[in-house]
Design a protein around this motif. Structure first.
Motif, mmCIF file in Angstrom:
data_model
loop_
_atom_site.group_PDB
_atom_site.id
_atom_site.type_symbol
_atom_site.label_atom_id
_atom_site.label_comp_id
_atom_site.label_asym_id
_atom_site.label_seq_id
_atom_site.Cartn_x
_atom_site.Cartn_y
_atom_site.Cartn_z
ATOM 1 N N GLU A 28 5.821 8.192 -1.088
ATOM 2 C CA GLU A 28 6.144 7.378 0.082
ATOM 3 C C GLU A 28 5.496 5.987 -0.003
ATOM 4 O O GLU A 28 5.970 5.044 0.619
ATOM 5 N N TRP A 29 4.453 5.844 -0.795
ATOM 6 C CA TRP A 29 3.786 4.563 -0.954
ATOM 7 C C TRP A 29 4.704 3.523 -1.586
ATOM 8 O O TRP A 29 4.466 2.319 -1.462
ATOM 9 N N LEU A 30 5.766 3.955 -2.260
ATOM 10 C CA LEU A 30 6.695 3.000 -2.865
ATOM 11 C C LEU A 30 7.380 2.137 -1.810
ATOM 12 O O LEU A 30 7.701 0.971 -2.068
ATOM 13 N N VAL A 31 7.578 2.688 -0.619
ATOM 14 C CA VAL A 31 8.177 1.912 0.466
ATOM 15 C C VAL A 31 7.245 0.767 0.858
ATOM 16 O O VAL A 31 7.690 -0.358 1.087
ATOM 17 N N PHE A 32 5.948 1.040 0.916
ATOM 18 C CA PHE A 32 4.982 -0.001 1.264
ATOM 19 C C PHE A 32 4.864 -1.048 0.161
ATOM 20 O O PHE A 32 4.728 -2.238 0.443
ATOM 21 N N VAL A 33 4.926 -0.627 -1.084
ATOM 22 C CA VAL A 33 4.895 -1.574 -2.206
ATOM 23 C C VAL A 33 6.113 -2.490 -2.144
ATOM 24 O O VAL A 33 6.008 -3.705 -2.353
ATOM 25 N N LEU A 34 7.258 -1.917 -1.823
ATOM 26 C CA LEU A 34 8.475 -2.711 -1.694
ATOM 27 C C LEU A 34 8.352 -3.714 -0.556
ATOM 28 O O LEU A 34 8.729 -4.878 -0.693
ATOM 29 N N ALA A 35 7.795 -3.284 0.572
ATOM 30 C CA ALA A 35 7.624 -4.183 1.716
ATOM 31 C C ALA A 35 6.669 -5.324 1.394
ATOM 32 O O ALA A 35 6.918 -6.480 1.765
#
Length: 45
Positions: A28-35
């Motif tokens: 789920e951390w990939l969403v934050f990296v993308l943001a």
């Protein structure tokens, strides 16, 4: 070319997020990296 690659990765991450795949595999951390990667463009514009 890099811009198109970024969009493909971004769309894939969003689709995987909404299908629940990222939560199952603790990614789920990939969403934050993308943001965070989009944030400079948002501030610039």
């Amino acid at each position: 070319m890099l811009f198109v690659l970024f969009y493909i990765v971004a769309i894939a991450v969003v689709v995987l997020h909404f299908t629940g795949f990222l939560r199952q595999h603790n990614l789920e951390w990939l969403v934050f990296v993308l943001a965070v990667s989009v944030l400079p463009a948002v501030i610039y514009l």
